[in-house]
Design an enzyme around this catalytic site. Structure first.
Site, PDB file in Angstrom:
ATOM      1  CG  MET A  56      -1.735  -1.140   1.140  1.00 13.05           C
ATOM      2  SD  MET A  56      -2.985  -1.326  -0.439  1.00 13.05           S
ATOM      3  CE  MET A  56      -4.177  -0.058  -0.128  1.00 13.05           C
ATOM      4  NE  ARG A  57       4.790   4.085   1.331  1.00 14.17           N
ATOM      5  CZ  ARG A  57       4.601   5.414   2.004  1.00 14.17           C
ATOM      6  NH1 ARG A  57       3.725   5.597   2.801  1.00 14.17           N
ATOM      7  NH2 ARG A  57       5.420   6.323   1.849  1.00 14.17           N
ATOM      8  CG  HIS A  60      -6.556  -2.054  -9.044  1.00 17.33           C
ATOM      9  ND1 HIS A  60      -6.182  -1.067  -7.963  1.00 17.33           N
ATOM     10  CD2 HIS A  60      -7.697  -1.425  -9.288  1.00 17.33           C
ATOM     11  CE1 HIS A  60      -7.307  -0.181  -8.025  1.00 17.33           C
ATOM     12  NE2 HIS A  60      -8.214  -0.395  -8.613  1.00 17.33           N
TER      13      HIS A  60
END
Length: 195
Positions: free
Chosen positions: A94-95, A113
């Site tokens: 989550m970056r 995704h």
């Protein structure tokens, strides 16, 4: 041998699905590939324990320890390079990565995704699909580019949006498909590379 490095931020369920598929489908023999390391930007990520239990090397590159995204991405890239990866797999990482990082691993960086791209890039994909009245949702494996969630699509899985679905129920249905989709897409990528 093609080395795979997986990046996680949380529970590591997609990482675990990939590791299990690699074992079950004998990637080492069939594709000359194996998962060699799991790296997290969060020291407490539960997926790190799963990776250690699977006998994988683990590293933490805590993003909070760096003054800038560029500095974090440089340190993360250095940790990844220790394993000479043929492929870097974002699995719930989550970056948002800097263009410099993406360029460093160009052609070797893929992501999953939780939407049918190009629809619903970014966050809150399940709620957005419900709010738009979509009849189908799903997940997409794609190449990572400097533009968020816009790289070439490698594979997709489709699930129905059911009456009364919440973001949580739809998300759980999509995640169960991600666990099948991501290993399949990685195996296809490895095969294409001549593994």
């Amino acid at each position: 041998m093609q080395h795979i490095v997986i990046l996680i931020s949380g529970t590591g369920s997609n990482m675990a699905a990939i590791v299990q598929a690699a074992e079950r489908e004998r990637w080492a023999e069939r594709l000359s590939a194996r998962v060699t390391a799991v790296i997290s930007n969060r020291p407490q990520a539960p997926g790190l324990a799963l990776a250690r239990d699977a006998g994988l090397a683990t590293h933490v590159v805590d993003h909070q320890a760096y003054a800038s995204r560029e500095a974090f991405d440089a340190a993360l890239g250095d940790a990844i390079e220790q394993h000479a990866p043929a492929l870097v797999v974002l699995a719930g990482f989550m970056r948002i990565l800097t263009p410099g990082f993406v360029a460093r691993f160009d052609g070797r960086l893929i992501n999953i995704h939780p939407s049918l791209l190009p629809a619903f890039t970014g966050l809150h994909t399940h709620q957005r699909a419900i709010d738009m009245g979509c009849r189908f949702a799903g997940a997409t494996v794609h190449r990572v580019t400097a533009e968020l969630d816009h790289g070439d699509i490698l594979d997709q899985a489709v699930v129905p949006v059911l009456p009364g679905d919440s973001a949580a129920t739809l998300g759980a249905r999509v995640l169960s498909q991600e666990h099948l989709l991501y290993p399949r897409a990685i195996a296809a990528w490895l095969q294409e590379q001549g593994g």
